[in-house]
Design a protein around this motif. Structure first.
Motif, PDB file in Angstrom:
ATOM      1  N   ASP A 131       0.822  -1.214   0.000  1.00  0.00           N
ATOM      2  CA  ASP A 131       0.000   0.000   0.000  1.00  0.00           C
ATOM      3  C   ASP A 131       0.857   1.267   0.000  1.00  0.00           C
ATOM      4  O   ASP A 131       0.477   2.269  -0.595  1.00  0.00           O
ATOM      5  N   ASP A 132       2.007   1.236   0.668  1.00  0.00           N
ATOM      6  CA  ASP A 132       2.842   2.435   0.717  1.00  0.00           C
ATOM      7  C   ASP A 132       3.552   2.714  -0.611  1.00  0.00           C
ATOM      8  O   ASP A 132       4.149   3.776  -0.790  1.00  0.00           O
ATOM      9  N   ALA A 133       3.459   1.805  -1.583  1.00  0.00           N
ATOM     10  CA  ALA A 133       4.046   2.018  -2.910  1.00  0.00           C
ATOM     11  C   ALA A 133       3.072   2.724  -3.860  1.00  0.00           C
ATOM     12  O   ALA A 133       3.452   3.077  -4.979  1.00  0.00           O
ATOM     13  N   LEU A 134       1.832   2.941  -3.408  1.00  0.00           N
ATOM     14  CA  LEU A 134       0.839   3.598  -4.260  1.00  0.00           C
ATOM     15  C   LEU A 134       1.127   5.097  -4.346  1.00  0.00           C
ATOM     16  O   LEU A 134       1.569   5.715  -3.377  1.00  0.00           O
ATOM     17  N   GLY A 158      -6.154   9.714  -7.656  1.00  0.00           N
ATOM     18  CA  GLY A 158      -7.452   9.083  -7.465  1.00  0.00           C
ATOM     19  C   GLY A 158      -7.349   7.863  -6.570  1.00  0.00           C
ATOM     20  O   GLY A 158      -6.262   7.430  -6.190  1.00  0.00           O
ATOM     21  N   PRO A 159      -8.498   7.319  -6.222  1.00  0.00           N
ATOM     22  CA  PRO A 159      -8.500   6.140  -5.342  1.00  0.00           C
ATOM     23  C   PRO A 159      -7.896   4.927  -6.033  1.00  0.00           C
ATOM     24  O   PRO A 159      -8.212   4.640  -7.180  1.00  0.00           O
ATOM     25  N   THR A 160      -7.000   4.238  -5.323  1.00  0.00           N
ATOM     26  CA  THR A 160      -6.326   3.068  -5.881  1.00  0.00           C
ATOM     27  C   THR A 160      -6.471   1.898  -4.929  1.00  0.00           C
ATOM     28  O   THR A 160      -6.223   2.027  -3.736  1.00  0.00           O
ATOM     29  N   THR A 161      -6.879   0.767  -5.482  1.00  0.00           N
ATOM     30  CA  THR A 161      -7.084  -0.454  -4.715  1.00  0.00           C
ATOM     31  C   THR A 161      -6.185  -1.540  -5.274  1.00  0.00           C
ATOM     32  O   THR A 161      -6.095  -1.714  -6.489  1.00  0.00           O
ATOM     33  N   ILE A 162      -5.540  -2.268  -4.384  1.00  0.00           N
ATOM     34  CA  ILE A 162      -4.724  -3.405  -4.810  1.00  0.00           C
ATOM     35  C   ILE A 162      -5.583  -4.665  -4.750  1.00  0.00           C
ATOM     36  O   ILE A 162      -6.209  -4.943  -3.724  1.00  0.00           O
ATOM     37  N   LEU A 163      -5.627  -5.374  -5.868  1.00  0.00           N
ATOM     38  CA  LEU A 163      -6.301  -6.670  -5.934  1.00  0.00           C
ATOM     39  C   LEU A 163      -5.201  -7.732  -5.939  1.00  0.00           C
ATOM     40  O   LEU A 163      -4.228  -7.611  -6.670  1.00  0.00           O
ATOM     41  N   ARG A 164      -5.370  -8.757  -5.135  1.00  0.00           N
ATOM     42  CA  ARG A 164      -4.286  -9.725  -4.948  1.00  0.00           C
ATOM     43  C   ARG A 164      -4.369 -10.957  -5.835  1.00  0.00           C
ATOM     44  O   ARG A 164      -3.429 -11.735  -5.895  1.00  0.00           O
ATOM     45  N   SER A 165      -5.480 -11.143  -6.560  1.00  0.00           N
ATOM     46  CA  SER A 165      -5.618 -12.386  -7.325  1.00  0.00           C
ATOM     47  C   SER A 165      -6.594 -12.214  -8.479  1.00  0.00           C
ATOM     48  O   SER A 165      -7.360 -11.252  -8.536  1.00  0.00           O
ATOM     49  N   THR A 166      -6.568 -13.188  -9.372  1.00  0.00           N
ATOM     50  CA  THR A 166      -7.542 -13.240 -10.467  1.00  0.00           C
ATOM     51  C   THR A 166      -8.952 -13.349  -9.901  1.00  0.00           C
ATOM     52  O   THR A 166      -9.896 -12.772 -10.451  1.00  0.00           O
TER      53      THR A 166
END
Length: 191
Positions: A93-96, A101-109
């Motif tokens: 998260d600290d690499a965003l 704008g809002p950014t969400t990390i998704l971890r998988s397909t």
């Protein structure tokens, strides 16, 4: 259900690697602008996509390549406040990037499949060849927006996998050719 759209520049032999410049890693980097007459209408697809884009999706490497530049780019100003999704099992998260704008990390397909199954508009995937290939293999890509360039690169990343798998039929929605040899091809994935 939301629609996942892959949009990208592609050589005639299917390579999507390093279209913008040599700093991206391919020995022929910058092939979308080198040795090719600029014809403004050939780039109109990029403007047309803005009306349909409600969110952006990237793989980790493409996010890391675009995030330092796109937030301040006039060419990408319309994307600034859109939600962004980065598919990565390793990005923290600290690499965003702040202010994009809002950014969400998704971890998988599977996380992508859940997002796609929800409500909302089209999510456009820029760059991210490996992500697009993985999502296509999982049956999650709904549309391909391609600008195909009159160049053969021989090697490099491709959106399309070479693994033996069931065929995916496509339906041509729109096509156009331009005087400099670029082809606009928009395909829907038939289900």
């Amino acid at each position: 259900m939301r629609k996942l759209v892959y949009t990208g520049f592609m050589s005639l032999d299917g390579v999507v690697d390093s279209p913008g410049g040599p700093e991206e890693g391919h020995r022929s980097g910058g092939w979308v602008v080198k040795d090719l007459e600029f014809v403004p209408e050939a780039w109109s697809l990029k403007g047309e996509e803005l009306a349909d884009t409600t969110a952006l999706m990237f793989g980790r490497r493409s996010y890391e390549a675009f995030a330092p530049f796109w937030p301040g780019s006039e060419d990408h100003a319309a994307y600034k406040d859109l939600p962004k999704y980065v598919v990565s099992s390793s990005l923290s998260d600290d690499a965003l990037v702040d202010g994009w704008g809002p950014t969400t990390i998704l971890r998988s397909t599977e996380d992508v499949a859940k997002l796609r199954a929800g409500d909302g508009g089209a999510i456009f995937i820029h760059g991210s060849a490996e992500l697009a290939r993985r999502l296509a293999d999982a049956g999650l890509i709904d549309q391909y927006n391609l600008l195909v360039f009159p160049v053969l690169l021989g090697a490099g990343k491709s959106v399309f996998g070479r693994a033996d798998r069931d065929k995916h039929m496509l339906a041509l929605r729109e096509s156009e050719s331009y005087s400099n040899g670029i082809l606009k091809l928009i395909y829907d994935v038939r289900r």
